[in-house]
Design a protein around this motif. Sequence first.
Motif, PDB file in Angstrom:
ATOM      1  N   ALA A 138       0.820  -1.209   0.000  1.00  0.00           N
ATOM      2  CA  ALA A 138       0.000   0.000   0.000  1.00  0.00           C
ATOM      3  C   ALA A 138       0.848   1.250   0.000  1.00  0.00           C
ATOM      4  CB  ALA A 138      -0.930  -0.011   1.218  1.00  0.00           C
ATOM      5  N   VAL A 139       1.966   1.239   0.742  1.00  0.00           N
ATOM      6  CA  VAL A 139       2.791   2.440   0.854  1.00  0.00           C
ATOM      7  C   VAL A 139       3.687   2.611  -0.363  1.00  0.00           C
ATOM      8  CG1 VAL A 139       4.533   3.632   2.213  1.00  0.00           C
ATOM      9  CG2 VAL A 139       2.750   2.328   3.372  1.00  0.00           C
TER      10      VAL A 139
ATOM     11  N   GLY B 126       1.286   1.883  -3.896  1.00  0.00           N
ATOM     12  CA  GLY B 126      -0.025   2.505  -4.009  1.00  0.00           C
ATOM     13  C   GLY B 126      -1.140   1.507  -4.229  1.00  0.00           C
TER      14      GLY B 126
ATOM     15  N   GLN C 260      -6.627   0.202  -0.682  1.00  0.00           N
ATOM     16  CA  GLN C 260      -7.340  -0.708   0.199  1.00  0.00           C
ATOM     17  C   GLN C 260      -8.137  -1.720  -0.601  1.00  0.00           C
ATOM     18  OE1 GLN C 260     -10.725   1.127   2.397  1.00  0.00           O
ATOM     19  NE2 GLN C 260     -10.226   2.996   1.265  1.00  0.00           N
TER      20      GLN C 260
ATOM     21  N   ILE D 193      -7.498   6.019   1.601  1.00  0.00           N
ATOM     22  CA  ILE D 193      -6.065   6.019   1.874  1.00  0.00           C
ATOM     23  C   ILE D 193      -5.309   6.248   0.568  1.00  0.00           C
ATOM     24  CG2 ILE D 193      -6.225   4.536   3.904  1.00  0.00           C
ATOM     25  CD1 ILE D 193      -5.272   2.189   2.153  1.00  0.00           C
TER      26      ILE D 193
ATOM     27  N   SER E 150      -0.933   6.888  -1.056  1.00  0.00           N
ATOM     28  CA  SER E 150       0.510   6.890  -0.820  1.00  0.00           C
ATOM     29  C   SER E 150       1.166   8.006  -1.614  1.00  0.00           C
ATOM     30  CB  SER E 150       1.113   5.544  -1.239  1.00  0.00           C
ATOM     31  OG  SER E 150       2.524   5.606  -1.248  1.00  0.00           O
TER      32      SER E 150
ATOM     33  N   THR F 213       5.014   7.512   2.509  1.00  0.00           N
ATOM     34  CA  THR F 213       4.050   7.626   3.603  1.00  0.00           C
ATOM     35  C   THR F 213       2.648   7.269   3.128  1.00  0.00           C
ATOM     36  OG1 THR F 213       5.352   9.414   4.591  1.00  0.00           O
ATOM     37  CG2 THR F 213       3.070   9.205   5.327  1.00  0.00           C
ATOM     38  N   LEU F 214       1.918   6.573   3.988  1.00  0.00           N
ATOM     39  CA  LEU F 214       0.505   6.283   3.761  1.00  0.00           C
ATOM     40  C   LEU F 214      -0.310   7.314   4.520  1.00  0.00           C
ATOM     41  CD1 LEU F 214      -1.419   4.055   2.492  1.00  0.00           C
ATOM     42  CD2 LEU F 214      -1.611   3.180   4.834  1.00  0.00           C
TER      43      LEU F 214
ATOM     44  N   TRP G 154       4.583   4.656   7.462  1.00  0.00           N
ATOM     45  CA  TRP G 154       5.624   4.931   6.478  1.00  0.00           C
ATOM     46  C   TRP G 154       6.566   3.740   6.375  1.00  0.00           C
ATOM     47  CZ3 TRP G 154       5.874   7.700  11.202  1.00  0.00           C
ATOM     48  CH2 TRP G 154       7.013   7.480  11.986  1.00  0.00           C
TER      49      TRP G 154
END
Length: 208
Positions: free
Chosen positions: A113-114, A117, A120, A140, A142, A190-191, A206
């Motif tokens: 995810a971070v 990208g 979710q 959310i 990134s 960073t997320l 992060w």
Amino acid sequence: MALLHRAELHPTKLELLATWLPTRDWYEGEAGTEVVRVAAYRFDDPAGEVGIETLLVRVADGPVYQVPLTYRGAPLPGADDRLVGTMEHSVLGRRWIYDAPGDPAYAAGLAGAVLAGAGQAAEYFEVDGRREARPPSMDIASDAPEGGAVPAVGKVHRVVDGDPTVIVTDGAELAVIRKPGTVPASGDATLTGTWDGISAPLAYAWVR
């Protein structure tokens, strides 16, 4: 994709957290106080075996806490110290609930995810043989460059509890902010996320 069940849980996730949260050094509330869900997001487990959900919760008028959890159908070897508790799921049976920073499935999902990208997981309920989408309760994102490489996270070597909670793995060091909005991000990517009720994105995690 996360396929959810309309099921009864005993105890519920929030009931488990009402007991577990007061045992954490970063918790500021009192024991025995009701835990309220604010929002949540999920990651996919490619193997389809582990539920990976991050809850944002509030206790009384205290701060919002970020609590990543993993849900497993059997105990995770070597992770007794990360066990939040067990619950009975009316569809899936007994589930073992873990503080997710100690679970390699969560570390891999967070890194994706971070750094890539991945976002979710889309959530669906199965109703009368068809799938109904569940709208996300938050967003959310990134700040990593597009096309970034995601290291093979591999084994979780250690977890350093605190705020942030630091996860040291084979391929990366990850950090999870327990009280979003109170700790600045200090990683390579960073997320961040938003939910109804906040005016600007907050940092959640992060990766270095």
